[in-house]
Scaffold this motif. Sequence first.
Motif: not given
Length: 76
Positions: A18-21, A25-29, A60-64, A70-76
């Motif tokens: 959650k800290k990384f997200l 500034q990656i929004a999540y629920e 599902p894309i990531i476990n743990g 997680l870096k793959n989620l940046i700027a998408r």
Amino acid sequence: MTLSIYTKNNCIQCKMTKKFLAEHQIAYEEHNINREPEYIDYLKEKGFRSVPVIERNSNPIINGFRPDLLKNLIAR
């Protein structure tokens, strides 16, 4: 893109994810399985036995805590 993260209380991997997200500034629920135990069976049905689990558009894309993924989620 809709991200969901499944977490539990006192989970350091969940906190780090959650800290990384948040830092990127990656929004999540968030769904906490301690507060929403119905998600325990949901995750088990998908083959997961631990959290955090991140889903994108219900897939599902990531476990743990996986900074490399997680870096793959940046700027998408």
